[in-house]
Design a protein around this motif. Structure first.
Motif, PDB file in Angstrom:
ATOM      1  N   ARG B  18     -45.765  37.243 -13.430  1.00 11.95           N
ATOM      2  CA  ARG B  18     -44.993  36.899 -12.239  1.00 11.95           C
ATOM      3  C   ARG B  18     -45.782  36.010 -11.282  1.00 11.95           C
ATOM      4  O   ARG B  18     -45.215  35.311 -10.463  1.00 11.95           O
ATOM      5  N   ILE B  22     -42.491  32.705 -11.670  1.00 10.17           N
ATOM      6  CA  ILE B  22     -41.267  32.776 -12.476  1.00 10.17           C
ATOM      7  C   ILE B  22     -40.720  34.199 -12.426  1.00 10.17           C
ATOM      8  O   ILE B  22     -41.482  35.163 -12.482  1.00 10.17           O
ATOM      9  N   ASP B  23     -39.420  34.308 -12.359  1.00 10.93           N
ATOM     10  CA  ASP B  23     -38.795  35.632 -12.299  1.00 10.93           C
ATOM     11  C   ASP B  23     -38.668  36.214 -13.704  1.00 10.93           C
ATOM     12  O   ASP B  23     -37.570  36.359 -14.247  1.00 10.93           O
ATOM     13  N   LEU B  24     -39.820  36.541 -14.262  1.00 16.25           N
ATOM     14  CA  LEU B  24     -39.824  37.003 -15.652  1.00 16.25           C
ATOM     15  C   LEU B  24     -39.056  38.298 -15.830  1.00 16.25           C
ATOM     16  O   LEU B  24     -38.457  38.530 -16.881  1.00 16.25           O
ATOM     17  N   ASP B  25     -39.066  39.129 -14.816  1.00 18.27           N
ATOM     18  CA  ASP B  25     -38.408  40.425 -14.935  1.00 18.27           C
ATOM     19  C   ASP B  25     -36.933  40.269 -15.277  1.00 18.27           C
ATOM     20  O   ASP B  25     -36.441  40.827 -16.259  1.00 18.27           O
ATOM     21  N   ILE B  26     -36.246  39.509 -14.460  1.00 21.07           N
ATOM     22  CA  ILE B  26     -34.806  39.380 -14.684  1.00 21.07           C
ATOM     23  C   ILE B  26     -34.519  38.519 -15.905  1.00 21.07           C
ATOM     24  O   ILE B  26     -33.577  38.776 -16.651  1.00 21.07           O
ATOM     25  N   ILE B  27     -35.360  37.530 -16.161  1.00 21.15           N
ATOM     26  CA  ILE B  27     -35.193  36.735 -17.389  1.00 21.15           C
ATOM     27  C   ILE B  27     -35.204  37.651 -18.606  1.00 21.15           C
ATOM     28  O   ILE B  27     -34.332  37.580 -19.469  1.00 21.15           O
ATOM     29  N   GLU B  28     -36.181  38.520 -18.652  1.00 23.09           N
ATOM     30  CA  GLU B  28     -36.300  39.388 -19.819  1.00 23.09           C
ATOM     31  C   GLU B  28     -35.225  40.471 -19.838  1.00 23.09           C
ATOM     32  O   GLU B  28     -34.708  40.825 -20.901  1.00 23.09           O
ATOM     33  N   LEU B  29     -34.889  40.965 -18.671  1.00 26.32           N
ATOM     34  CA  LEU B  29     -33.829  41.971 -18.626  1.00 26.32           C
ATOM     35  C   LEU B  29     -32.510  41.401 -19.127  1.00 26.32           C
ATOM     36  O   LEU B  29     -31.764  42.068 -19.850  1.00 26.32           O
ATOM     37  N   LEU B  30     -32.239  40.170 -18.758  1.00 24.05           N
ATOM     38  CA  LEU B  30     -31.014  39.545 -19.250  1.00 24.05           C
ATOM     39  C   LEU B  30     -31.045  39.416 -20.767  1.00 24.05           C
ATOM     40  O   LEU B  30     -30.047  39.665 -21.446  1.00 24.05           O
ATOM     41  N   PHE B  31     -32.189  39.036 -21.283  1.00 24.83           N
ATOM     42  CA  PHE B  31     -32.322  38.910 -22.743  1.00 24.83           C
ATOM     43  C   PHE B  31     -32.061  40.237 -23.444  1.00 24.83           C
ATOM     44  O   PHE B  31     -31.231  40.328 -24.350  1.00 24.83           O
ATOM     45  N   PHE B  32     -32.734  41.282 -23.014  1.00 25.00           N
ATOM     46  CA  PHE B  32     -32.590  42.581 -23.677  1.00 25.00           C
ATOM     47  C   PHE B  32     -31.205  43.185 -23.437  1.00 25.00           C
ATOM     48  O   PHE B  32     -30.606  43.758 -24.353  1.00 25.00           O
ATOM     49  N   ALA B  33     -30.705  43.050 -22.216  1.00 21.66           N
ATOM     50  CA  ALA B  33     -29.396  43.618 -21.897  1.00 21.66           C
ATOM     51  C   ALA B  33     -28.313  42.959 -22.741  1.00 21.66           C
ATOM     52  O   ALA B  33     -27.461  43.634 -23.322  1.00 21.66           O
TER      53      ALA B  33
END
Lengths: 177, 177
Positions: B18, B22-33
Motif C-alpha cells: 500500500r 495503490i489501493d491494493l486491498d480493494i483491488i484484490e478484494l474485487l478479484f477474489f469476490a
DNA sequence: AAAATATGTCAGCCTTGTTGACATATATCG
DNA sequence: CGATATATGTCAACAAGGCTGACATATTTT
C-alpha cells in the motif's frame, strides 16, 4: 410429427424482476462494475501483447515476491500448463525472473524485475484511481463497509489467501530481513 | 554474448504494498469476490454443457424479454458471430425462443421459455444468497452504500445500461401493453 | 539405489472471443 | 418496381487461455 411434439415452447414476456426474490440489482452491479474495472488494465496489456492471465501472474508475483511456482498455482487455481505459457512470456520479456529456491533447489522462486514492477504498477494505477473516485462519490468513511462486504463475498475457506498477503491484518511477515 | 548484454535483470525482493500509493486491498478484494461470485453458477452451467457466455445471454434475455439480437449485442459488447454460437445452443435446447419483430419482421425478438426462466433463476439464486449472506454480515442498512459504490465503479457512459433495466429508478417501461 | 517431488514441456482439446466474407429476408428509397 | 440498406444467419479461420495426459529432468527424500 415425431421429435417435435405439440408443446412448442411458450415465450415468457414478463421481465425477471426483484419480485422473483433475487437480488438482481447487486448481481448486475457486480457484473458491470467488474467489467469496467478490468477494462482499464486490458488496454495497457494489449500494448505488450499480454492478456488478463499475464496481469494476474504479474500482480501476485509483485505482491508475494519469491513465491514458488506451486504457490502461485494455488493462488491462481489454474494448471501448471496454463501458467507455463504466460509465465514463459513474462520471463522472456524480462518482467519476471526465476531463482532456484535456496533450501530446495528444485523450486523456482519468482521475482519481478524493475520492468515487471513498473508494469504491475501501471496496471494497478488506473484501477486504484477508479476505486478512489468511486470511494469519493460514496463517502470515504464508508471504506470499511465496502471492504467488509467484498470480503464477506469471498468463500470463507479462501479468505486465508487474502489475509496472507503482505500488509494485511494478521500478516506473517514473510520477509525476515 | 550478443543479445543478452550484461544487464541481467535484478530480482526485486520487496513486496508491492500500500506504500506504493495503490489501493491494493480493494483491488484484490474485487478479484477474489468476483471469482467466487461467478463460481456458483459455473457449476450449474457445466451440468447443461453451458459456460459463462450462455449465462450472460440467458440473464439479459430474461431481464429484457423481447429484445432484439442487435440490442443484445450492444449490452454484451461481443460480435454477432460470438453470440450466434451460444444463442443457437440456447434456442436448440429450448431455453430461448425467437419471434419475428412485429413492426420490422427482419428483427428477431428474443424471449425466454419456461425452461430458460427456470435456469436463469437457478443461476441467480446462489448468487443472490451469497449477496444476502454478505449483506447480513456487513449490516443490511449498508445496502445503499454498497450499491452506490458499485455503481460508481461503472463507466459513467455505461450507467445508462443499468438504469434501463426493468424495475430501476428512471425505468422507461418497455412493455407498452 | 529407488521413490517422491518440483518443475518444464509436448501434444491436443474446449470455450469464447476475434475478423472477413457472403447469403437471405425484409424494409426503404428513388 | 428496382436498387440499396438493414437485420440476421452462417461459414471459415484464428487467438487467448483454460483443460487433460504423458513424459523428461533435476533434486530431495527414503
Amino acid at each position: 410429427m415425431p421429435g417435435k411434439d405439440e408443446h412448442e415452447p411458450v415465450p415468457i414476456r414478463t421481465a425477471l424482476s426483484r419480485a422473483d426474490g433475487i437480488d438482481l440489482d447487486i448481481i448486475e452491479l457486480l457484473f458491470f462494475a467488474y467489467r469496467d474495472f478490468t477494462s482499464d488494465p486490458d488496454q495497457i496489456l494489449a500494448a505488450d501483447g499480454f492478456g488478463r492471465a499475464h496481469h494476474r501472474v504479474l500482480h501476485f508475483v509483485n505482491r508475494m515476491p519469491g513465491l514458488t511456482v506451486a504457490e502461485l498455482l494455488d493462488v491462481l487455481k489454474i494448471t501448471k500448463q496454463s501458467l507455463a505459457r504466460v509465465l514463459k512470456q513474462l520471463i522472456d520479456t524480462g518482467h519476471i525472473v526465476q531463482l532456484p529456491g535456496p533450501k530446495d533447489r528444485r523450486q523456482r522462486e519468482l521475482y519481478p524485475t524493475q520492468r515487471g514492477r513498473a508494469l504491475a504498477l501501471a496496471l494497478a494505477r488506473p484501477q486504484s484511481r477508479r476505486i478512489d473516485a468511486a470511494l469519493k462519490e460514496t463517502g470515504r468513511d464508508k471504506r470499511d463497509v465496502i471492504e467488509g462486504f467484498l470480503k464477506a463475498m469471498v468463500n470463507p475457506d479462501l479468505r486465508a489467501q487474502i489475509d496472507n498477503l503482505p500488509g494485511r491484518p494478521g500478516t506473517l511477515g514473510s520477509d525476515d530481513g
